[in-house]
Motif scaffolding. Structure first.
Motif, short mmCIF file in Angstrom:
data_model
loop_
_atom_site.label_atom_id
_atom_site.label_comp_id
_atom_site.label_asym_id
_atom_site.label_seq_id
_atom_site.Cartn_x
_atom_site.Cartn_y
_atom_site.Cartn_z
N PRO A 180 0.72 -1.26 0.03
CA PRO A 180 -0.02 0.06 -0.17
C PRO A 180 0.93 1.24 -0.06
CG PRO A 180 -0.80 -1.46 1.58
CD PRO A 180 0.48 -2.12 1.12
N ALA A 181 2.18 1.05 0.49
CA ALA A 181 2.99 2.40 0.50
C ALA A 181 4.22 2.32 0.47
CB ALA A 181 2.64 3.04 1.77
N GLU A 182 4.87 2.28 -1.01
CA GLU A 182 6.58 2.12 -1.22
C GLU A 182 7.14 3.39 -0.53
OE1 GLU A 182 7.72 -0.53 -2.48
OE2 GLU A 182 6.09 -1.31 -4.01
N THR A 183 8.27 3.10 -0.41
CA THR A 183 9.23 4.23 0.12
C THR A 183 9.59 5.03 -1.03
OG1 THR A 183 11.16 2.88 0.21
CG2 THR A 183 9.81 2.87 2.39
N VAL A 184 10.08 6.28 -0.88
CA VAL A 184 10.67 7.04 -1.84
C VAL A 184 11.95 6.25 -2.26
CG1 VAL A 184 11.53 9.32 -2.39
CG2 VAL A 184 9.18 9.14 -1.29
N GLU A 185 12.74 5.88 -1.47
CA GLU A 185 13.99 5.31 -1.82
C GLU A 185 13.87 4.26 -2.80
OE1 GLU A 185 12.73 5.70 1.42
OE2 GLU A 185 14.43 7.06 2.04
N ALA A 186 12.62 3.77 -3.11
CA ALA A 186 12.35 2.95 -4.22
C ALA A 186 12.38 3.59 -5.41
CB ALA A 186 11.08 1.82 -4.25
N ALA A 187 11.73 4.72 -5.50
CA ALA A 187 11.44 5.59 -6.67
C ALA A 187 13.14 6.00 -6.77
CB ALA A 187 10.92 6.63 -6.57
N ILE A 188 13.87 6.42 -5.92
CA ILE A 188 15.23 6.81 -5.98
C ILE A 188 15.86 5.82 -6.78
CG2 ILE A 188 17.13 7.58 -4.74
CD1 ILE A 188 15.38 9.80 -5.02
N LYS A 189 15.76 4.55 -6.36
CA LYS A 189 16.59 3.52 -6.86
C LYS A 189 16.49 3.12 -8.55
CE LYS A 189 17.34 -1.42 -6.40
NZ LYS A 189 16.89 -2.80 -5.57
N VAL A 190 15.19 3.38 -8.58
CA VAL A 190 14.87 3.38 -10.27
C VAL A 190 15.26 4.41 -10.97
CG1 VAL A 190 12.84 3.61 -11.90
CG2 VAL A 190 12.49 2.05 -9.84
N ALA A 195 10.17 8.25 -12.35
CA ALA A 195 10.96 8.26 -10.91
C ALA A 195 11.38 9.65 -10.41
CB ALA A 195 12.17 7.57 -11.17
N ALA A 196 11.52 10.68 -11.45
CA ALA A 196 11.74 11.92 -10.89
C ALA A 196 10.56 12.65 -10.37
CB ALA A 196 12.34 12.69 -12.02
N THR A 197 9.12 12.33 -10.95
CA THR A 197 8.06 13.11 -10.38
C THR A 197 7.84 12.50 -9.17
OG1 THR A 197 6.82 11.54 -11.64
CG2 THR A 197 7.12 13.63 -12.65
N LEU A 198 8.02 11.10 -8.97
CA LEU A 198 7.72 10.32 -7.63
C LEU A 198 8.73 10.87 -6.38
CD1 LEU A 198 6.79 6.92 -8.92
CD2 LEU A 198 5.44 8.38 -7.86
N ALA A 199 9.89 11.12 -6.76
CA ALA A 199 10.88 11.56 -5.94
C ALA A 199 11.01 12.91 -5.74
CB ALA A 199 12.19 10.71 -6.10
N ALA A 200 10.53 13.68 -6.53
CA ALA A 200 10.45 15.26 -6.47
C ALA A 200 10.69 15.91 -4.92
CB ALA A 200 9.16 15.76 -7.23
N GLY A 201 11.44 16.66 -4.89
CA GLY A 201 11.57 17.24 -3.48
C GLY A 201 12.78 16.59 -2.90
N ASP A 202 13.27 15.43 -3.25
CA ASP A 202 14.46 14.68 -2.64
C ASP A 202 15.79 15.42 -2.81
OD1 ASP A 202 15.16 12.05 -1.22
OD2 ASP A 202 16.65 12.40 -2.57
N ASP A 203 16.84 15.36 -2.10
CA ASP A 203 17.97 16.04 -2.62
C ASP A 203 18.65 15.43 -3.68
OD1 ASP A 203 17.88 17.80 -0.57
OD2 ASP A 203 19.00 16.63 1.03
N ILE A 204 18.53 14.12 -4.06
CA ILE A 204 19.20 13.39 -5.05
C ILE A 204 18.51 14.05 -6.52
CG2 ILE A 204 19.47 11.27 -6.37
CD1 ILE A 204 19.68 9.66 -3.55
#
Length: 1023
Positions: free
Chosen positions: A700-710, A773-782
């Motif tokens: 139900p809730a993946e972590t943002v880390e998964a999007a960063i990995k992709v 992946a960029a839209t999902l992790a938007a706001g992350d420093d990476i």
């Protein structure tokens, strides 16, 4: 060697699948006006009239012939008018029959004429027709495949070549939008739209966005499509098998009228089969020896549970075994009751009646005092005992056996079966059958709910919903803002977190005065509220720079909600709006008379809150954020919501329902994000554990880390593809340096793709994943660190995909560039191919020698070729409006040149030379009419009349020129007629043209073809 696959390959495969189901088959031109099996008088007639006439007479033998003929006329006339309105009218005729008014002994009576036989599928006429040409308002279109029942075109397929990387299902959907605009005379009858490229197949309906075209993954409702299975077979056999297709038409198409817009909804496969399964279990439970437990339908939040309930209710109402049942729709909250009621009220056509909402205990009891029928909405709290007998039993309101109680989110309200609302409900309706619907799984130890409802009927979990595209995945990010409290108070906080669930603050005021008040004071401390507001705004600004959408903030109390609003306004004064029609942020909460005066602006009535909801649901409205406490956390559907900021302790199904606010499908929305400020991680893990133990698949809730990995993986692929291409100037330079780097990179991809077949496709796949992946992790420093490089790769992708100024980019790429592109490169948000190529913006309709020379002199040969190809394609397409014959000839020459290039039979230089020759020939075409002594319009008609060599030999060139001049003059005079009555206008013009041809002795046996060409050319000029 050319690929053996093309559009017709998929087309014939689809036809074969229909024939397996017993459908007859016909080739469109054969049944057309000029065909050897003629079934249409002209191309404007989209019905197969004789088939429909035969069916009407066969299905209605007792109805007088004049009434049957009038019904036929009504069906024909129903295609004229507003598309969605007429489609709704036709759907009603299909389901209920055509209602024909007639006089009997001076009194007006109504007769119902059936168009379809739902009980005996074999009694209908089933036909699949490919290459079905339709003309409307001088526009000629040809549908790939049309499905007819009794001569009515109810299904339409748009098919693409699976071997062509550019022939996507998205482009098939785009074409359907063109059809809806260009041939409403066909689309008005449509029930189901299908798009497929052989690798994918999806179905939807009129007005549905691309995101709502979904696969059909089962044939029988039991076995699901597996990897490697044929998606088109599953869709055609799953939907168009005669009995299933009739069921879909009868029970699973709804029109929703919210007072502002009429929209159409059609069931997805999980809704269709869940409703069928629920009908069987309900009939068994309500029948002789049944235990009154219909079962539980668990469909994850956001997958259309309310619509499934509507479809199911429609099936119950029409089933003869239930003898006009009463449906009681039950929720445990007023806002849920209203939301569900609104869905049913908007789709009341499917129910054959208007639903009624109980306003009070007394109103509910009166509504249930009926002999049969009715769809009644109530909250469970209205099943109260009489005040003067608080210890007695709830009175029996109806002992009928054909009452079906449908309960939404049953596990919250069915625990008190010995004493409480649930017990009162069973006392009030002792012989009712109960069916439950839930978006979250039942707890393993939830035996009471199973006692009332029985076991699961159907499960549609998160994994399937995400895979099907019914919902988007949810991602979790922790941005904890710590509570400032001494160590000795931590046990107090932990136990309080466990205690607080979804209970209403006002109803539990006394209990909350103590420990809850202490926790609320810590969470709402001014310093902490300011910290949360500042961090939240910083996070949101970063997300907004990459993707558009809306956000919801969940506060622990109404006081904190108001103070959080004030903190945001302190940082962004321009976000405040004096009234509900203005402002970027709003608070939505309940209120009472004792509330502080400063809260007044945030407390509204039902209508005002609905207006705020409408603003939040509207993507282009300036309202970006709402702050809530309890309201809108369940049942609220705003697809543009992509971020949920949580600063309130929640657990169990309440938490699961809250996070589902951001899982709705929306254009270019890769996923929803839950940002945790208070520490719900463990509660989320517990809720997920319950979910998986109950049989649900998918997280139900993946972590943002998964999007960063992709993101990092796709970034590496893009870097490896560009190994050997220096794009450092883009990353560190400005303006001209970046343009130059982008130009070199585009040339690099085009040239490398020739050496490594499929490299361009690999790059497209990588950038698609990179964008998501960029839209999902938007706001992350990476993402921020890699931002310029991400923009670079997506910019190259956009230049490869952009076809011409006259065409839109594929939506996905357009969106990515609009959100991510560096403004110094593309101030309008879309990459300009001319700017990348270093060429001045040219008027595309002009192919000047100077411009061609500039293209020819470009050092990037592949980019130059791409430029010239697009330029010529656009010119040829525009030429087609002025001169169909010449346009077709040039189009064939262009296609042949490009075909040789792609087959490697000529190199880049050779094909460039061919295209330049073609460009020069196009330039000469502009002067050709003068050489003939004709105007451009006259030359177009001359070419149309001269297509037949026999006519040229028989009449001579001068005679044809004379006819062309007179035809052009006739068309000019008749373009002033009213084309809104299109068939009359076309028929009139046809008569005028025939008169001119006869006058000049044009060969009679060639007149029909000549007239058709002239009419087609006239339509092109008019458009």
């Amino acid at each position: 060697m050319t690929s053996p696959f093309n559009e017709s390959t998929i087309e014939h495969h689809a036809i074969a699948l229909f024939q397996e189901l017993g459908y007859a088959y016909a080739f469109g031109p054969d049944v057309g006006p000029d065909g050897n099996q003629k079934e249409r008088e002209d191309y404007g007639e989209t019905l197969l009239l004789e088939r429909l006439r035969t069916a009407i007479h066969a299905l209605n033998p007792a109805v007088p012939k004049d009434i049957r003929d009038e019904a036929l006329r009504m069906v024909r006339d129903a295609a004229h008018g507003g598309l969605m309105t007429q489609n709704n009218l036709i759907q009603r005729m299909l389901v209920e029959g055509a209602r024909v008014a007639h006089q009997v002994d001076g009194e007006e009576r109504g007769a119902i004429v059936r168009l379809l036989d739902y009980d005996h599928p074999q009694a209908n006429d089933w036909l699949a027709v490919n290459q079905y040409t339709v003309i409307h308002d001088r526009i000629n279109r040809r549908a790939d495949l049309v499905v007819f029942i009794n001569g009515i075109p109810l299904g339409l397929f748009e098919l693409k070549n699976m071997a062509d990387v550019n022939a996507t299902v998205q482009k098939a959907w785009n074409q359907l939008q063109t059809y809806q605009a260009d041939m409403p005379n066909l689309m008005a009858y449509n029930a189901v739209l299908v798009i497929s490229d052989g690798l994918k197949a999806a179905m939807g309906c009129l007005g549905a966005p691309y995101e709502r075209f979904l696969p059909w993954k089962t044939i029988d409702g039991q076995e699901l499509m597996d990897r490697g299975d044929d998606p088109l077979r599953f869709l055609i056999h799953g939907i168009f098998e005669p009995r299933r297709f009739l069921d879909l038409l009868r029970y699973f198409i709804a029109f929703e009228d919210d007072g502002r817009k009429l929209s159409k909804k059609i069931a997805a496969y999980h809704q269709f089969h869940a409703a069928h399964k629920a009908l069987l279990t309900t009939l068994a439970a309500a029948g002789i020896g049944g235990d009154r437990r219909g079962g539980v339908v668990w469909h994850t939040q956001g997958s259309g549970k309310s619509l499934t309930m509507l479809f199911f209710a429609g099936m119950l109402i029409q089933h003869p075994a239930l003898e006009n049942p009463t449906i009681v729709m039950l929720t445990d909250r007023n806002n849920l009751d209203t939301q569900l009621f609104d869905t049913f009220a908007a789709g009341s056509q499917l129910l054959r009646q208007d639903p009624q909402q109980a306003d009070s205990v007394t109103d509910l009891r009166e509504l249930l005092q009926r002999a049969s029928g009715g769809v009644i909405f109530s909250t469970i709290q209205k099943f109260q005992k009489d005040r003067h007998e608080p210890h007695g039993k709830h009175p029996v309101l109806s002992d009928r056996k054909n009452i079906i109680v449908m309960v939404d989110e049953a596990q919250r309200s069915q625990y008190e079966i010995l004493d409480g609302y649930a017990a009162n409900l069973r006392s009030a309706l002792p012989n009712a059958t109960f069916v439950a619907f839930t978006g979250t799984p039942l707890e393993l130890n939830d035996k009471d709910t199973r006692v009332v409802f029985g076991d699961y009927i159907d499960i549609y979990d998160i994994q399937r919903a995400v895979e099907d595209g019914a919902t988007v995945p949810i991602y979790y990010e922790s941005r904890l803002v710590r509570l400032n409290l001494p160590e000795d108070q931590r046990p107090l906080i932990d136990s309080t977190f466990e205690e607080i669930t979804e209970d209403d603050e006002q109803e539990n005021k006394e209990r909350l005065k103590t420990r809850w008040a202490q926790l609320e004071a810590l969470v709402g401390a001014p310093k902490r509220v300011d910290q949360v507001a500042a961090d939240m705004l910083d996070h949101w600004e970063k997300r907004k720079s990459i993707l558009s959408g809306k956000a919801m903030i969940v506060a622990m109390s109404r006081r904190i909600a108001v103070e959080l609003y004030e903190a945001v306004i302190q940082l962004h004064p321009d976000w405040h709006g004096e009234d509900d029609t203005q402002g970027v942020i709003k608070v939505v909460m309940t209120g009472n008379a004792s509330d502080p005066l400063e809260w007044k602006q945030h407390i509204r009535g039902k209508v005002a809150n609905e207006a705020i909801a409408d603003r939040l649901k509207e993507p282009d409205d300036p309202l970006e954020m709402v702050i809530v406490r309890d309201m809108w956390l369940t049942g609220f559907d705003a697809p543009a919501l992509n971020t949920l900021y949580v600063d309130k302790p929640m657990r169990g199904h309440t938490l699961m329902q809250a996070i589902a606010r951001v899982n709705r499908v929306f254009a270019n929305k890769s996923g929803g994000l839950v940002v945790d400020y208070i520490g719900i991680a463990q509660d989320l893990k517990n809720a997920i554990a319950t979910y998986t133990r109950s049989g649900g698949k998918g997280n139900p809730a993946e972590t943002v880390e998964a999007a960063i990995k992709v993101l990092l993986e796709k970034l590496d692929i893009c870097r490896s593809i560009f190994h050997g291409c220096d794009y450092q100037d883009y990353l560190t330079g400005e303006g001209a340096e970046q343009v130059s780097a982008l130009r070199r990179a585009t040339e690099f991809i085009l040239s490398e793709d020739i050496r490594e077949d499929g490299l361009k496709r690999r790059f497209r796949n990588a950038t698609s994943g990179l964008r998501k992946a960029a839209t999902l992790a938007a706001g992350d420093d990476i993402v921020e660190r890699c931002r310029t490089e991400i923009i670079f790769f997506l910019s190259v992708r956009a230049t490869l995909d952009k076809t011409s100024d006259a065409e839109m980019l594929v939506e996905e790429q357009e969106y990515a560039i609009r959100q991510l592109i560096d403004q110094s490169i593309a101030p309008e948000g879309v990459v300009d191919l001319y700017a990348v190529a270093g060429l001045p913006k040219s008027e595309i309709s002009l192919l000047s020698d100077a411009f061609i020379e500039q293209i020819q002199a470009m050092p990037e040969r592949n980019l130059a070729l791409e430029m010239l190809r697009r330029l010529l394609q656009d010119k040829v397409r525009k030429e087609g409006k002025g001169n169909l014959i010449q346009s077709k000839a040039f189009s064939e020459r262009l296609d042949e040149a490009l075909r040789k290039y792609h087959n490697r039979s000529v190199d880049t230089v050779e094909v460039m030379q061919e295209l330049i020759e073609l460009a020069k020939a196009l330039q000469k075409l502009d002067q050709r009419h003068a050489e003939l002594g004709l105007t451009k319009e006259e030359a177009a008609f001359y070419d149309a009349l001269a297509t037949n060599d026999s006519a040229v030999q028989a009449m001579g060139d001068d005679a044809l020129k004379m006819i062309a001049k007179e035809v052009a003059d006739t068309v000019r005079q008749n373009t002033r007629i009213d084309w809104s009555i299109r068939e009359q206008a076309r028929a009139h013009l046809r008569r005028m043209v025939k008169r001119v041809l006869r006058k000049h002795g044009y060969p009679p046996d060639m007149q029909e073809g000549a007239v058709n060409m002239v009419i087609e050319q006239a339509e092109g000029l008019a458009s």
